[in-house]
Scaffold this active site. Structure first.
Site, PDB file in Angstrom:
ATOM      1  N   ALA A  83      -5.216  14.269 -10.954  1.00 26.01           N
ATOM      2  CA  ALA A  83      -4.057  14.985 -10.412  1.00 26.01           C
ATOM      3  C   ALA A  83      -3.711  14.511  -9.009  1.00 26.01           C
ATOM      4  CB  ALA A  83      -4.333  16.486 -10.392  1.00 26.01           C
ATOM      5  N   ASP A 136      -5.841   0.765  -5.825  1.00 28.87           N
ATOM      6  CA  ASP A 136      -6.087  -0.459  -5.031  1.00 28.87           C
ATOM      7  C   ASP A 136      -5.356  -0.416  -3.690  1.00 28.87           C
ATOM      8  OD1 ASP A 136      -3.490  -0.757  -6.011  1.00 28.87           O
ATOM      9  OD2 ASP A 136      -3.824  -2.723  -6.914  1.00 28.87           O
ATOM     10  N   GLU A 137      -4.398   0.518  -3.563  1.00 27.31           N
ATOM     11  CA  GLU A 137      -3.563   0.532  -2.355  1.00 27.31           C
ATOM     12  C   GLU A 137      -4.337   0.953  -1.113  1.00 27.31           C
ATOM     13  OE1 GLU A 137       0.403   1.982  -2.956  1.00 27.31           O
ATOM     14  OE2 GLU A 137       0.334   1.517  -5.081  1.00 27.31           O
ATOM     15  N   TYR A 161       1.300   7.604   0.736  1.00 23.57           N
ATOM     16  CA  TYR A 161       0.564   7.736  -0.532  1.00 23.57           C
ATOM     17  C   TYR A 161      -0.821   7.102  -0.410  1.00 23.57           C
ATOM     18  CZ  TYR A 161      -1.109   6.416  -5.174  1.00 23.57           C
ATOM     19  OH  TYR A 161      -1.902   6.199  -6.277  1.00 23.57           O
ATOM     20  N   ASN A 190      -2.078  -1.516 -10.548  1.00 22.89           N
ATOM     21  CA  ASN A 190      -0.886  -0.889 -11.149  1.00 22.89           C
ATOM     22  C   ASN A 190      -1.007  -0.786 -12.672  1.00 22.89           C
ATOM     23  OD1 ASN A 190       0.044  -1.797  -8.487  1.00 22.89           O
ATOM     24  ND2 ASN A 190       2.051  -1.129  -9.221  1.00 22.89           N
ATOM     25  N   LYS A 200       8.662   4.432 -11.648  1.00 29.41           N
ATOM     26  CA  LYS A 200       7.834   3.273 -11.312  1.00 29.41           C
ATOM     27  C   LYS A 200       8.490   2.024 -11.897  1.00 29.41           C
ATOM     28  CE  LYS A 200       4.567   5.984  -9.583  1.00 29.41           C
ATOM     29  NZ  LYS A 200       3.670   6.777 -10.379  1.00 29.41           N
ATOM     30  N   LEU A 201       8.090   0.876 -11.369  1.00 28.75           N
ATOM     31  CA  LEU A 201       8.814  -0.369 -11.668  1.00 28.75           C
ATOM     32  C   LEU A 201       9.060  -0.607 -13.164  1.00 28.75           C
ATOM     33  CD1 LEU A 201       9.984  -3.056 -10.464  1.00 28.75           C
ATOM     34  CD2 LEU A 201       7.780  -4.076 -11.026  1.00 28.75           C
ATOM     35  N   ASP A 292      14.999  -3.269   0.867  1.00 31.75           N
ATOM     36  CA  ASP A 292      13.550  -3.271   0.661  1.00 31.75           C
ATOM     37  C   ASP A 292      12.948  -1.886   0.947  1.00 31.75           C
ATOM     38  OD1 ASP A 292      11.130  -4.287  -0.012  1.00 31.75           O
ATOM     39  OD2 ASP A 292      11.077  -5.825   1.549  1.00 31.75           O
ATOM     40  N   PRO A 294      10.591   0.487   2.971  1.00 30.14           N
ATOM     41  CA  PRO A 294      10.029   0.404   4.332  1.00 30.14           C
ATOM     42  C   PRO A 294       8.516   0.162   4.275  1.00 30.14           C
ATOM     43  CG  PRO A 294      11.347   2.408   4.054  1.00 30.14           C
ATOM     44  CD  PRO A 294      11.223   1.780   2.693  1.00 30.14           C
ATOM     45  N   GLY A 295       8.036  -0.788   5.053  1.00 33.12           N
ATOM     46  CA  GLY A 295       6.587  -1.060   5.109  1.00 33.12           C
ATOM     47  C   GLY A 295       6.031  -1.595   3.795  1.00 33.12           C
ATOM     48  N   HIS A 296       6.879  -2.250   3.004  1.00 34.12           N
ATOM     49  CA  HIS A 296       6.501  -2.721   1.655  1.00 34.12           C
ATOM     50  C   HIS A 296       5.250  -3.618   1.695  1.00 34.12           C
ATOM     51  CE1 HIS A 296       8.437  -4.196  -2.367  1.00 34.12           C
ATOM     52  NE2 HIS A 296       7.190  -3.770  -2.529  1.00 34.12           N
TER      53      HIS A 296
HETATM   54  P1  NAD Z   1       1.613  10.788 -12.603  1.00 31.11           P
HETATM   55  O1  NAD Z   1       2.462  11.049 -11.421  1.00 31.11           O
HETATM   56  O2  NAD Z   1       2.228  10.278 -13.861  1.00 31.11           O
HETATM   57  O3  NAD Z   1       0.798  12.099 -13.004  1.00 31.11           O
HETATM   58  C1  NAD Z   1       0.186  12.926 -12.062  1.00 31.11           C
HETATM   59  C2  NAD Z   1      -0.149  14.239 -12.760  1.00 31.11           C
HETATM   60  O4  NAD Z   1      -0.810  15.081 -11.801  1.00 31.11           O
HETATM   61  C3  NAD Z   1       1.091  14.995 -13.249  1.00 31.11           C
HETATM   62  O5  NAD Z   1       0.901  15.452 -14.566  1.00 31.11           O
HETATM   63  C4  NAD Z   1       1.226  16.144 -12.271  1.00 31.11           C
HETATM   64  O6  NAD Z   1       1.834  17.294 -12.844  1.00 31.11           O
HETATM   65  C5  NAD Z   1      -0.228  16.390 -11.883  1.00 31.11           C
HETATM   66  N1  NAD Z   1      -0.335  17.020 -10.554  1.00 31.11           N
HETATM   67  C6  NAD Z   1       0.231  16.601  -9.389  1.00 31.11           C
HETATM   68  N2  NAD Z   1      -0.043  17.467  -8.406  1.00 31.11           N
HETATM   69  C7  NAD Z   1      -0.828  18.444  -8.946  1.00 31.11           C
HETATM   70  C8  NAD Z   1      -1.428  19.617  -8.436  1.00 31.11           C
HETATM   71  N3  NAD Z   1      -1.244  19.980  -7.167  1.00 31.11           N
HETATM   72  N4  NAD Z   1      -2.168  20.380  -9.272  1.00 31.11           N
HETATM   73  C9  NAD Z   1      -2.335  20.046 -10.576  1.00 31.11           C
HETATM   74  N5  NAD Z   1      -1.745  18.948 -11.128  1.00 31.11           N
HETATM   75  C10 NAD Z   1      -1.016  18.154 -10.314  1.00 31.11           C
HETATM   76  O7  NAD Z   1       0.482   9.819 -12.071  1.00 31.11           O
HETATM   77  P2  NAD Z   1      -0.345   8.661 -12.768  1.00 31.11           P
HETATM   78  O8  NAD Z   1       0.363   7.393 -12.589  1.00 31.11           O
HETATM   79  O9  NAD Z   1      -0.749   9.098 -14.111  1.00 31.11           O
HETATM   80  O10 NAD Z   1      -1.616   8.622 -11.794  1.00 31.11           O
HETATM   81  C11 NAD Z   1      -2.775   9.419 -12.072  1.00 31.11           C
HETATM   82  C12 NAD Z   1      -3.850   9.110 -11.050  1.00 31.11           C
HETATM   83  O11 NAD Z   1      -4.156   7.712 -11.070  1.00 31.11           O
HETATM   84  C13 NAD Z   1      -3.463   9.427  -9.607  1.00 31.11           C
HETATM   85  O12 NAD Z   1      -4.585   9.944  -8.931  1.00 31.11           O
HETATM   86  C14 NAD Z   1      -3.080   8.071  -9.026  1.00 31.11           C
HETATM   87  O13 NAD Z   1      -3.275   8.034  -7.635  1.00 31.11           O
HETATM   88  C15 NAD Z   1      -4.043   7.170  -9.766  1.00 31.11           C
HETATM   89  N6  NAD Z   1      -3.612   5.774  -9.912  1.00 31.11           N
HETATM   90  C16 NAD Z   1      -2.401   5.494 -10.483  1.00 31.11           C
HETATM   91  C17 NAD Z   1      -2.032   4.169 -10.664  1.00 31.11           C
HETATM   92  C18 NAD Z   1      -0.709   3.799 -11.320  1.00 31.11           C
HETATM   93  O14 NAD Z   1      -0.389   2.620 -11.402  1.00 31.11           O
HETATM   94  N7  NAD Z   1       0.067   4.731 -11.825  1.00 31.11           N
HETATM   95  C19 NAD Z   1      -2.888   3.137 -10.247  1.00 31.11           C
HETATM   96  C20 NAD Z   1      -4.122   3.476  -9.671  1.00 31.11           C
HETATM   97  C21 NAD Z   1      -4.478   4.805  -9.519  1.00 31.11           C
HETATM   98  P1  TYD Z   2       5.808   0.928  -8.122  1.00 30.11           P
HETATM   99  O1  TYD Z   2       5.900   0.892  -9.611  1.00 30.11           O
HETATM  100  O2  TYD Z   2       6.529   1.997  -7.387  1.00 30.11           O
HETATM  101  O3  TYD Z   2       4.251   0.919  -7.790  1.00 30.11           O
HETATM  102  P2  TYD Z   2       3.500   0.665  -6.361  1.00 30.11           P
HETATM  103  O4  TYD Z   2       4.465   0.821  -5.259  1.00 30.11           O
HETATM  104  O5  TYD Z   2       2.492   1.744  -6.384  1.00 30.11           O
HETATM  105  O6  TYD Z   2       2.905  -0.709  -6.459  1.00 30.11           O
HETATM  106  O7  TYD Z   2       6.314  -0.470  -7.568  1.00 30.11           O
HETATM  107  C1  TYD Z   2       5.740  -1.689  -7.975  1.00 30.11           C
HETATM  108  C2  TYD Z   2       6.403  -2.795  -7.163  1.00 30.11           C
HETATM  109  O8  TYD Z   2       7.777  -2.894  -7.587  1.00 30.11           O
HETATM  110  C3  TYD Z   2       6.450  -2.517  -5.682  1.00 30.11           C
HETATM  111  O9  TYD Z   2       6.238  -3.753  -4.990  1.00 30.11           O
HETATM  112  C4  TYD Z   2       7.855  -2.012  -5.422  1.00 30.11           C
HETATM  113  C5  TYD Z   2       8.674  -2.716  -6.487  1.00 30.11           C
HETATM  114  N1  TYD Z   2       9.827  -1.952  -7.034  1.00 30.11           N
HETATM  115  C6  TYD Z   2      11.091  -2.542  -7.089  1.00 30.11           C
HETATM  116  O10 TYD Z   2      11.294  -3.695  -6.692  1.00 30.11           O
HETATM  117  N2  TYD Z   2      12.110  -1.820  -7.632  1.00 30.11           N
HETATM  118  C7  TYD Z   2      11.926  -0.550  -8.107  1.00 30.11           C
HETATM  119  O11 TYD Z   2      12.898   0.069  -8.589  1.00 30.11           O
HETATM  120  C8  TYD Z   2      10.623   0.031  -8.031  1.00 30.11           C
HETATM  121  C9  TYD Z   2      10.366   1.416  -8.540  1.00 30.11           C
HETATM  122  C10 TYD Z   2       9.600  -0.710  -7.499  1.00 30.11           C
END
Ligand code: NAD
Ligand code: TYD
Length: 361
Positions: A83, A136-137, A161, A190, A200-201, A292, A294-296
């Site tokens: 979560a 990884d961020e 984040y 990712n 997300k992208l 872009d 910010p701070g990409h």
């Molecule tokens: P997501 O945004 O799709 O899902 C997050 C879930 O957490 C949602 O269902 C939301 O309702 C729940 N949530 C948020 N705040 C909450 C709260 N206060 N109480 C209870 N539930 C809450 O996210 P995701 O992409 O599935 O990511 C899940 C985890 O994996 C996160 O911890 C994220 O940091 C980590 N992570 C994600 C990625 C990625 O590429 N998406 C990569 C590495 C790590």
């Molecule tokens: P994102 O999926 O938001 O994941 P993260 O920022 O956690 O890596 O973005 C992946 C990469 O894609 C990131 O470098 C930002 C870029 N991006 C775009 O160029 N256009 C978009 O619309 C989005 C959402 C992301």
């Protein structure tokens, strides 16, 4: 493992993990605790295998009493903590909720776990596990020439984040060190796959391309991410729960480093093939370069030799195979796509983020 508390199990990775876990372990009970933010959805949990072994609790990790209730109602022996607020762009526009859910929420969960684990210490250390899902961020941005980073690399988070995830990682480690709470952490790259909210992208580009809308690449699209198919991430978490050493951190990645521009172009050419009759082909024509972020961060890349050597985990999907599966899923799941697109959170986000960016504002 008998009663697994999965937080955030209605989100993208969490819901895929719940599916994976129910299939992988025929006796496990899953207690899924999720507040259902804009990114979480009950729709993500439709058709779970063996759904009677899954209990959904609609509540908030910011609420300590709600967490304590769960531990009173179920004999939790394993926690897998997904979560969180997860989108970097949203953390730039409104960081407060990231501090509340990702840092304070993790702290609440650790406190409740600590109290309950101590209360059940007769079960012994190995009967309990707190697994924290991270990113990884936390390691910060790399240059093109830098080698991938291993688990010893210093933390240098650069977005709200990333800073909130880094803080939560430190809290989890501190609880392991100070209170002997049996913790493990995974820092993953990712993810992509089914049920990902289209901010997300990858899902944003897939859905926009399907409906002929523009494909907004931030800056020049030269930034690099390492992509992993979501089931490979679930398998890594499973391996850590089964064989991981308590107190350890494991990097997880798919070994698929590509620039954002390459990713969007791959999505376009796969869609050209998978939707031969589409009036939007060639989809590449929809690409637009916008302001872009910010701070990409330029590049993330993880050294995964620890998990591959120590636990024998390897990713199974290549970028091409995973992307093909992912696009096929979005094409086949029209009902899911249309309910997500109708949500105010999606519409407002498109307006707030992309229209302004495209106008250079
Ligand atoms: P997501 O945004 O799709 O899902 C997050 C879930 O957490 C949602 O269902 C939301 O309702 C729940 N949530 C948020 N705040 C909450 C709260 N206060 N109480 C209870 N539930 C809450 O996210 P995701 O992409 O599935 O990511 C899940 C985890 O994996 C996160 O911890 C994220 O940091 C980590 N992570 C994600 C990625 C990625 O590429 N998406 C990569 C590495 C790590
Ligand atoms: P994102 O999926 O938001 O994941 P993260 O920022 O956690 O890596 O973005 C992946 C990469 O894609 C990131 O470098 C930002 C870029 N991006 C775009 O160029 N256009 C978009 O619309 C989005 C959402 C992301």
């Amino acid at each position: 493992m008998q009663n697994v508390l999965v937080t955030g199990g209605a989100g993208f990775i969490g819901s895929n993990f719940v599916r994976y876990l129910l299939k992988q372990d025929p006796t496990v009970q899953v207690i899924n605790f999720d507040v259902l933010t804009y990114a979480g959805s009950i729709e993500n949990l439709k058709g779970l295998p063996d759904a009677d072994r899954h209990t959904f609790i609609h509540d908030d990790i910011r609420d300590t009493d709600a967490l304590a209730d769960v531990f009173e109602s179920f004999e939790i022996d394993t926690i897998v903590h997904f979560a969180a607020e997860t989108h970097v762009d949203r953390s730039i526009l409104g960081p407060a909720i990231f501090i509340e859910s990702n840092i304070l929420g993790t702290f609440n969960l650790l406190e409740v776990a600590r109290k309950n684990w101590s209360g059940h210490s007769h079960q012994g250390q190995h009967a309990f596990r707190f697994h924290h899902i991270s990113s990884d961020e936390v390691y910060g941005a790399l240059r093109a020439e830098d080698p991938p980073v291993n688990e010893q690399h210093a933390y240098a988070p650069r977005s709200p984040y990333a800073a909130s995830k880094a803080s939560s990682d430190f809290l989890v480690r501190a609880y392991g060190h100070t209170y002997d709470l049996p913790i493990t952490i995974s820092n993953c790259s990712n993810n992509f796959g089914p049920f990902q909210f289209p901010e997300k992208l990858m899902p944003l580009m897939i859905l926009n391309a399907m409906s002929g809308e523009s494909l907004p690449i931030y800056g020049d699209g030269s930034q690099i991410r390492d992509w992993i198919y979501v089931d490979d991430h679930s398998a890594a978490v499973w391996a850590i729960l089964q064989k991981g050493r308590v107190g350890e951190t494991y990097n997880v990645a798919g070994d698929n480093q590509y620039t954002n521009k390459e990713i969007v172009e791959m999505i376009c050419s796969l869609l050209d093939k998978m939707l031969p009759a589409s009036s939007h082909s060639p989809h590449k024509q929809l690409i637009t370069f916008v302001d872009d972020r910010p701070g990409h961060d330029f590049r993330y890349a993880l050294d995964t030799s620890k998990i591959t050597t120590d636990l024998g985990w390897h990713p199974h999907e290549t970028l091409q195979s995973g992307l093909r599966k992912t696009i096929a899923w979005y094409l086949e799941n029209e009902a899911w796509v249309s309910q997500i697109k109708q949500r105010p959170a999606y519409q407002e986000w498109i307006e707030e983020n992309y229209l302004k960016r495209a106008e250079g504002g």
